[in-house]
Enzyme design. Sequence first.
Site, PDB file in Angstrom:
ATOM      1  N   CYS A  12      -6.176  98.456  26.949  1.00 36.93           N
ATOM      2  CA  CYS A  12      -5.168  98.023  27.980  1.00 36.93           C
ATOM      3  C   CYS A  12      -4.848  96.139  27.252  1.00 36.93           C
ATOM      4  O   CYS A  12      -5.625  95.371  27.087  1.00 36.93           O
ATOM      5  CB  CYS A  12      -5.602  97.713  28.641  1.00 36.93           C
ATOM      6  SG  CYS A  12      -4.333  97.058  30.123  1.00 36.93           S
ATOM      7  N   LYS A  39     -10.208 106.251  38.769  1.00 35.20           N
ATOM      8  CA  LYS A  39      -9.954 104.674  38.846  1.00 35.20           C
ATOM      9  C   LYS A  39     -11.567 104.686  40.409  1.00 35.20           C
ATOM     10  O   LYS A  39     -11.328 105.445  41.048  1.00 35.20           O
ATOM     11  CB  LYS A  39      -8.844 104.235  39.631  1.00 35.20           C
ATOM     12  CG  LYS A  39      -7.994 104.094  38.519  1.00 35.20           C
ATOM     13  CD  LYS A  39      -6.555 103.427  39.279  1.00 35.20           C
ATOM     14  CE  LYS A  39      -5.604 103.678  37.724  1.00 35.20           C
ATOM     15  NZ  LYS A  39      -4.100 103.352  38.353  1.00 35.20           N
ATOM     16  N   VAL A  52      -5.133  97.030  36.084  1.00 37.51           N
ATOM     17  CA  VAL A  52      -5.160  96.674  35.213  1.00 37.51           C
ATOM     18  C   VAL A  52      -4.916  95.446  34.557  1.00 37.51           C
ATOM     19  O   VAL A  52      -3.426  96.167  33.719  1.00 37.51           O
ATOM     20  CB  VAL A  52      -6.791  96.607  33.912  1.00 37.51           C
ATOM     21  CG1 VAL A  52      -7.583  96.967  35.156  1.00 37.51           C
ATOM     22  CG2 VAL A  52      -6.311  97.958  33.707  1.00 37.51           C
ATOM     23  N   SER A  65      -1.125  90.150  34.271  1.00 42.65           N
ATOM     24  CA  SER A  65      -1.325  89.447  33.172  1.00 42.65           C
ATOM     25  C   SER A  65      -0.613  88.074  33.060  1.00 42.65           C
ATOM     26  O   SER A  65      -1.508  87.027  32.849  1.00 42.65           O
ATOM     27  CB  SER A  65      -0.938  90.053  32.075  1.00 42.65           C
ATOM     28  OG  SER A  65      -0.040  90.562  31.532  1.00 42.65           O
TER      29      SER A  65
HETATM   30  N1  LIG Z   1       2.677  94.125  34.012  1.00 46.97           N
HETATM   31  C1  LIG Z   1       1.054  94.410  34.151  1.00 46.97           C
HETATM   32  C2  LIG Z   1       1.311  95.552  33.492  1.00 46.97           C
HETATM   33  C3  LIG Z   1      -0.702  95.795  33.536  1.00 46.97           C
HETATM   34  C4  LIG Z   1      -0.678  97.756  33.075  1.00 46.97           C
HETATM   35  O1  LIG Z   1       0.346  98.340  33.555  1.00 46.97           O
HETATM   36  N2  LIG Z   1      -2.197  98.374  33.559  1.00 46.97           N
HETATM   37  C5  LIG Z   1      -2.440  99.131  33.351  1.00 46.97           C
HETATM   38  C6  LIG Z   1      -2.843  99.758  31.760  1.00 46.97           C
HETATM   39  S1  LIG Z   1      -2.806  98.718  30.422  1.00 46.97           S
HETATM   40  C7  LIG Z   1      -2.327  99.941  34.251  1.00 46.97           C
HETATM   41  O2  LIG Z   1      -3.800  99.495  34.569  1.00 46.97           O
HETATM   42  N3  LIG Z   1      -1.822 101.552  34.629  1.00 46.97           N
HETATM   43  C8  LIG Z   1      -2.962 102.159  35.500  1.00 46.97           C
HETATM   44  C9  LIG Z   1      -1.469 102.435  35.768  1.00 46.97           C
HETATM   45  O3  LIG Z   1      -0.934 102.739  35.550  1.00 46.97           O
HETATM   46  O4  LIG Z   1      -2.480 103.899  36.791  1.00 46.97           O
HETATM   47  C10 LIG Z   1       0.218  93.094  33.765  1.00 46.97           C
HETATM   48  O5  LIG Z   1       1.444  92.510  33.130  1.00 46.97           O
HETATM   49  O6  LIG Z   1      -1.257  92.968  34.197  1.00 46.97           O
END
Ligand SMILES: N[C@@H](CCC(=O)N[C@@H](CS)C(=O)NCC(=O)O)C(=O)O
Length: 223
Positions: A12, A39, A52, A65
């Site tokens: 990620c 998950k 995450v 983040s």
């Molecule tokens: N806006 C969020 C984006 C986080 C994100 O999209 N993480 C993805 C992995 S890279 C995730 O956890 N996806 C799981 C899902 O959407 O089910 C950040 O900046 O933390």
Amino acid sequence: MSKAHLISFKLCPFVQRSVITLNTKKIDYDITYIDLQQKPDWFLAISPFGKVPVLQVGDTVLFESAVINEYLDETTPPALHPADPLQKAHHRAWIEFGSGLLLDQYGTMTAPDAASFAEKQARFAANLARVEAQLHPEGPYFAGDQLSLVDTAYAPLLMRNALLARAGVTLVPLSERLQRWTDALLARPDVQQSVPEDFEKLFFEGLHKSETHLKELVAAVSV
Ligand SMILES: N[C@@H](CCC(=O)N[C@@H](CS)C(=O)NCC(=O)O)C(=O)O
């Protein structure tokens, strides 16, 4: 601050933004990797979006983040955000834009065929050019010779472009300025150590298993 616990997925780029910030500030933390395809219940119970990164600090759960990075920045020196409110807001705006750009990059990488690849690539290139226009003229970082949170937000994206370039595929052609930014970031130990040891292996394994145009491009180079 009690010892922070970062919940991560190895590939990620959003988690990687926070790992770079933790590394730069030499913060001691624990990390747990999860499988986003399966998950764990304990993760779903604490993560409001099921995404995450999540950073647990004591009983408090942080997500997003950019927010995690600002918390780390406010609690541990050196400050990576400008002190001036206007400059800080400007940096925040470009960090937000960088989140969209990561999705443009992901869209290009996962495009199923040549036509959609070309369409996504054009969008990615146009948006990357907008960032380029904001770069400090001498660099090497976004705002000059000091690393900022904007740099920690874009390094994961630039790393993925560079990884593909090493495999012979240009996701988007980089101008001299963007290349200098990439080189400066990728030369830093805090950035190099922001991915797990098996990151490249997992990245290319995932690519080879995918039904994407990028997979065809990489295969065409390696045969
Ligand atoms: N806006 C969020 C984006 C986080 C994100 O999209 N993480 C993805 C992995 S890279 C995730 O956890 N996806 C799981 C899902 O959407 O089910 C950040 O900046 O933390």
